[in-house]
Design a protein around this motif. Structure first.
Motif, PDB file in Angstrom:
ATOM      1  N   ASP A 217      52.738  47.713  43.315  1.00 48.65           N
ATOM      2  CA  ASP A 217      51.916  47.691  42.765  1.00 48.65           C
ATOM      3  C   ASP A 217      51.183  48.996  41.612  1.00 48.65           C
ATOM      4  O   ASP A 217      51.025  49.173  42.242  1.00 48.65           O
ATOM      5  CB  ASP A 217      50.557  46.672  42.296  1.00 48.65           C
ATOM      6  CG  ASP A 217      50.724  45.079  42.757  1.00 48.65           C
ATOM      7  OD1 ASP A 217      51.955  45.076  42.946  1.00 48.65           O
ATOM      8  OD2 ASP A 217      49.938  44.699  43.399  1.00 48.65           O
ATOM      9  N   ASN A 218      51.241  48.650  40.592  1.00 50.95           N
ATOM     10  CA  ASN A 218      51.630  49.406  39.733  1.00 50.95           C
ATOM     11  C   ASN A 218      49.482  50.095  39.843  1.00 50.95           C
ATOM     12  O   ASN A 218      48.763  48.253  39.480  1.00 50.95           O
ATOM     13  CB  ASN A 218      51.789  49.313  38.223  1.00 50.95           C
ATOM     14  CG  ASN A 218      51.032  50.567  37.265  1.00 50.95           C
ATOM     15  OD1 ASN A 218      50.619  50.843  36.950  1.00 50.95           O
ATOM     16  ND2 ASN A 218      51.833  50.578  36.069  1.00 50.95           N
ATOM     17  N   PRO A 219      48.966  50.818  39.904  1.00 49.53           N
ATOM     18  CA  PRO A 219      47.183  51.110  39.759  1.00 49.53           C
ATOM     19  C   PRO A 219      47.024  50.593  39.050  1.00 49.53           C
ATOM     20  O   PRO A 219      45.839  49.676  38.498  1.00 49.53           O
ATOM     21  CB  PRO A 219      47.057  52.482  39.755  1.00 49.53           C
ATOM     22  CG  PRO A 219      48.256  52.929  40.609  1.00 49.53           C
ATOM     23  CD  PRO A 219      49.563  51.928  39.557  1.00 49.53           C
ATOM     24  N   LEU A 220      47.230  50.510  37.418  1.00 51.36           N
ATOM     25  CA  LEU A 220      46.783  49.645  36.353  1.00 51.36           C
ATOM     26  C   LEU A 220      46.681  48.178  36.047  1.00 51.36           C
ATOM     27  O   LEU A 220      45.803  47.136  35.243  1.00 51.36           O
ATOM     28  CB  LEU A 220      47.415  49.693  34.730  1.00 51.36           C
ATOM     29  CG  LEU A 220      47.505  51.996  34.214  1.00 51.36           C
ATOM     30  CD1 LEU A 220      48.148  51.964  33.340  1.00 51.36           C
ATOM     31  CD2 LEU A 220      45.678  52.093  34.585  1.00 51.36           C
ATOM     32  N   TYR A 221      47.562  46.894  37.131  1.00 58.81           N
ATOM     33  CA  TYR A 221      47.728  46.087  37.474  1.00 58.81           C
ATOM     34  C   TYR A 221      46.123  45.463  37.582  1.00 58.81           C
ATOM     35  O   TYR A 221      45.891  44.488  37.146  1.00 58.81           O
ATOM     36  CB  TYR A 221      48.516  45.487  38.705  1.00 58.81           C
ATOM     37  CG  TYR A 221      48.884  44.594  39.344  1.00 58.81           C
ATOM     38  CD1 TYR A 221      49.171  43.206  37.719  1.00 58.81           C
ATOM     39  CD2 TYR A 221      47.525  44.022  39.864  1.00 58.81           C
ATOM     40  CE1 TYR A 221      49.820  42.276  38.269  1.00 58.81           C
ATOM     41  CE2 TYR A 221      48.343  42.636  40.676  1.00 58.81           C
ATOM     42  CZ  TYR A 221      48.428  41.934  40.032  1.00 58.81           C
ATOM     43  OH  TYR A 221      48.414  40.774  40.175  1.00 58.81           O
ATOM     44  N   GLU A 222      45.856  45.568  38.658  1.00 58.70           N
ATOM     45  CA  GLU A 222      44.363  45.656  38.717  1.00 58.70           C
ATOM     46  C   GLU A 222      43.328  45.363  37.493  1.00 58.70           C
ATOM     47  O   GLU A 222      42.719  45.033  36.954  1.00 58.70           O
ATOM     48  CB  GLU A 222      43.574  46.014  39.890  1.00 58.70           C
ATOM     49  CG  GLU A 222      43.871  46.195  41.256  1.00 58.70           C
ATOM     50  CD  GLU A 222      45.391  47.143  41.538  1.00 58.70           C
ATOM     51  OE1 GLU A 222      45.053  47.851  40.700  1.00 58.70           O
ATOM     52  OE2 GLU A 222      45.516  46.467  42.371  1.00 58.70           O
ATOM     53  N   ALA A 223      43.258  46.817  36.674  1.00 61.49           N
ATOM     54  CA  ALA A 223      43.116  46.969  35.484  1.00 61.49           C
ATOM     55  C   ALA A 223      43.295  46.447  34.506  1.00 61.49           C
ATOM     56  O   ALA A 223      42.242  45.456  33.868  1.00 61.49           O
ATOM     57  CB  ALA A 223      42.681  48.385  34.479  1.00 61.49           C
TER      58      ALA A 223
ATOM     59  N   ILE B 284      45.058  61.951  35.221  1.00 58.24           N
ATOM     60  CA  ILE B 284      44.870  63.033  37.038  1.00 58.24           C
ATOM     61  C   ILE B 284      44.163  61.712  37.896  1.00 58.24           C
ATOM     62  O   ILE B 284      45.125  61.315  38.700  1.00 58.24           O
ATOM     63  CB  ILE B 284      44.253  64.167  36.165  1.00 58.24           C
ATOM     64  CG1 ILE B 284      44.584  65.343  35.776  1.00 58.24           C
ATOM     65  CG2 ILE B 284      43.802  64.421  38.070  1.00 58.24           C
ATOM     66  CD1 ILE B 284      43.396  65.529  35.030  1.00 58.24           C
ATOM     67  N   PHE B 285      43.594  60.879  37.603  1.00 62.60           N
ATOM     68  CA  PHE B 285      43.314  60.117  38.526  1.00 62.60           C
ATOM     69  C   PHE B 285      44.468  58.463  38.495  1.00 62.60           C
ATOM     70  O   PHE B 285      44.858  58.257  39.371  1.00 62.60           O
ATOM     71  CB  PHE B 285      41.957  58.862  37.421  1.00 62.60           C
ATOM     72  CG  PHE B 285      40.962  57.981  38.892  1.00 62.60           C
ATOM     73  CD1 PHE B 285      40.221  58.552  39.754  1.00 62.60           C
ATOM     74  CD2 PHE B 285      41.682  55.917  38.499  1.00 62.60           C
ATOM     75  CE1 PHE B 285      40.407  57.538  40.293  1.00 62.60           C
ATOM     76  CE2 PHE B 285      40.766  55.612  38.848  1.00 62.60           C
ATOM     77  CZ  PHE B 285      40.553  56.072  39.924  1.00 62.60           C
ATOM     78  N   TYR B 286      45.065  58.526  37.024  1.00 60.80           N
ATOM     79  CA  TYR B 286      46.116  58.138  37.283  1.00 60.80           C
ATOM     80  C   TYR B 286      47.114  57.829  38.687  1.00 60.80           C
ATOM     81  O   TYR B 286      47.694  57.399  39.592  1.00 60.80           O
ATOM     82  CB  TYR B 286      46.783  57.291  36.046  1.00 60.80           C
ATOM     83  CG  TYR B 286      47.715  56.309  35.845  1.00 60.80           C
ATOM     84  CD1 TYR B 286      47.924  54.881  36.743  1.00 60.80           C
ATOM     85  CD2 TYR B 286      49.536  57.068  35.778  1.00 60.80           C
ATOM     86  CE1 TYR B 286      48.977  53.844  36.299  1.00 60.80           C
ATOM     87  CE2 TYR B 286      50.395  55.975  36.366  1.00 60.80           C
ATOM     88  CZ  TYR B 286      50.200  54.717  36.193  1.00 60.80           C
ATOM     89  OH  TYR B 286      51.117  54.153  36.153  1.00 60.80           O
ATOM     90  N   HIS B 287      47.709  59.206  38.594  1.00 60.05           N
ATOM     91  CA  HIS B 287      48.719  59.899  39.158  1.00 60.05           C
ATOM     92  C   HIS B 287      47.985  60.458  40.904  1.00 60.05           C
ATOM     93  O   HIS B 287      48.565  59.986  42.391  1.00 60.05           O
ATOM     94  CB  HIS B 287      48.670  61.168  39.137  1.00 60.05           C
ATOM     95  CG  HIS B 287      50.720  60.932  37.770  1.00 60.05           C
ATOM     96  ND1 HIS B 287      51.483  60.801  37.694  1.00 60.05           N
ATOM     97  CD2 HIS B 287      49.852  61.265  36.267  1.00 60.05           C
ATOM     98  CE1 HIS B 287      51.857  61.173  36.794  1.00 60.05           C
ATOM     99  NE2 HIS B 287      51.211  61.294  36.075  1.00 60.05           N
ATOM    100  N   TRP B 288      46.565  60.043  41.209  1.00 56.48           N
ATOM    101  CA  TRP B 288      46.072  60.071  41.904  1.00 56.48           C
ATOM    102  C   TRP B 288      46.148  58.534  42.487  1.00 56.48           C
ATOM    103  O   TRP B 288      45.960  58.748  44.219  1.00 56.48           O
ATOM    104  CB  TRP B 288      44.631  60.830  42.242  1.00 56.48           C
ATOM    105  CG  TRP B 288      43.451  60.690  43.328  1.00 56.48           C
ATOM    106  CD1 TRP B 288      43.910  61.429  44.434  1.00 56.48           C
ATOM    107  CD2 TRP B 288      42.946  59.692  44.014  1.00 56.48           C
ATOM    108  NE1 TRP B 288      42.907  61.250  45.229  1.00 56.48           N
ATOM    109  CE2 TRP B 288      42.768  60.341  44.962  1.00 56.48           C
ATOM    110  CE3 TRP B 288      42.207  58.666  43.401  1.00 56.48           C
ATOM    111  CZ2 TRP B 288      41.416  59.090  46.060  1.00 56.48           C
ATOM    112  CZ3 TRP B 288      41.300  57.915  43.760  1.00 56.48           C
ATOM    113  CH2 TRP B 288      41.178  58.254  45.233  1.00 56.48           C
ATOM    114  N   CYS B 289      45.602  57.851  41.888  1.00 56.00           N
ATOM    115  CA  CYS B 289      45.993  56.600  42.682  1.00 56.00           C
ATOM    116  C   CYS B 289      47.101  56.260  43.197  1.00 56.00           C
ATOM    117  O   CYS B 289      48.057  55.046  44.174  1.00 56.00           O
ATOM    118  CB  CYS B 289      45.857  55.484  41.216  1.00 56.00           C
ATOM    119  SG  CYS B 289      43.594  55.321  41.316  1.00 56.00           S
TER     120      CYS B 289
END
Length: 178
Positions: free
Chosen positions: A115-121, A33-38
């Motif tokens: 950018d994919n939000p997971l890019y930073e992670a 849910i957090f990923y889709h919100w990002c």
């Protein structure tokens, strides 16, 4: 009539496994849910706040950075903005600070890349460098060409009647947003 109390007996091992499974499913669901919100937040940011390159281009603050053999002229500046112009139309704008790109067909917005939000992670937690972009189509090329034909026929006022946002830049360019 005799009344009996029913008791569910679970061993400690099974209870621990059930609690661990519940926690893991909750974490996975929250993460999804957090990923889709990002994703939604980044898309909205690019679509609503992404006019910096156009503003800088209109103000004359961007200089010619390169000219490609295919006729594309790339304008850039100290802000990290880039504007690509080809055949009298803006074909792309980007902001290197916010890391998004807008693609236009004859000045009409067709898609947004960021950018994919997971890019930073991934960049923070691992030694790996992952270039991963998410692409959101806004409209097809045929829809963009139909909008451009409508503009050529009736002028920019027809865009406002359709509820589309447009930029009529002082230097002669018309950009249709979402």
């Amino acid at each position: 009539m005799e009344r009996t109390n029913s008791v569910i007996r679970i061993s400690r091992g099974r209870l621990a496994a059930l609690l661990a499974a519940t926690v893991l499913v909750s974490i996975a669901l929250f993460s999804l849910i957090f990923y889709h919100w990002c994703l939604h937040a980044k898309r909205t940011e690019a679509l609503t706040q992404g006019d910096g390159p156009l503003w800088a281009f209109e103000q004359g603050e961007l200089e010619v950075v390169e000219e490609d053999p295919d006729g594309t002229t790339v304008y850039g500046g100290a802000f990290g903005y880039r504007v690509h112009v080809r055949d009298g139309f803006i074909t792309a704008t980007s902001d290197d600070n916010w890391r998004w790109l807008k693609v236009y067909e004859e000045g009409v917005l067709t898609e947004v890349w960021f950018d994919n939000p997971l890019y930073e992670a991934v960049a923070l937690c691992t030694p790996f460098q992952v270039d991963s972009y998410v692409r959101y189509p806004i409209r097809t090329r045929e829809e963009a060409r139909a909008i451009r034909a409508s503009v050529d026929e009736s002028g920019a006022a027809s865009l406002r009647d359709q509820g589309l946002r447009c930029w009529e830049l002082d230097n002669g360019y018309l950009v249709v947003e979402a």
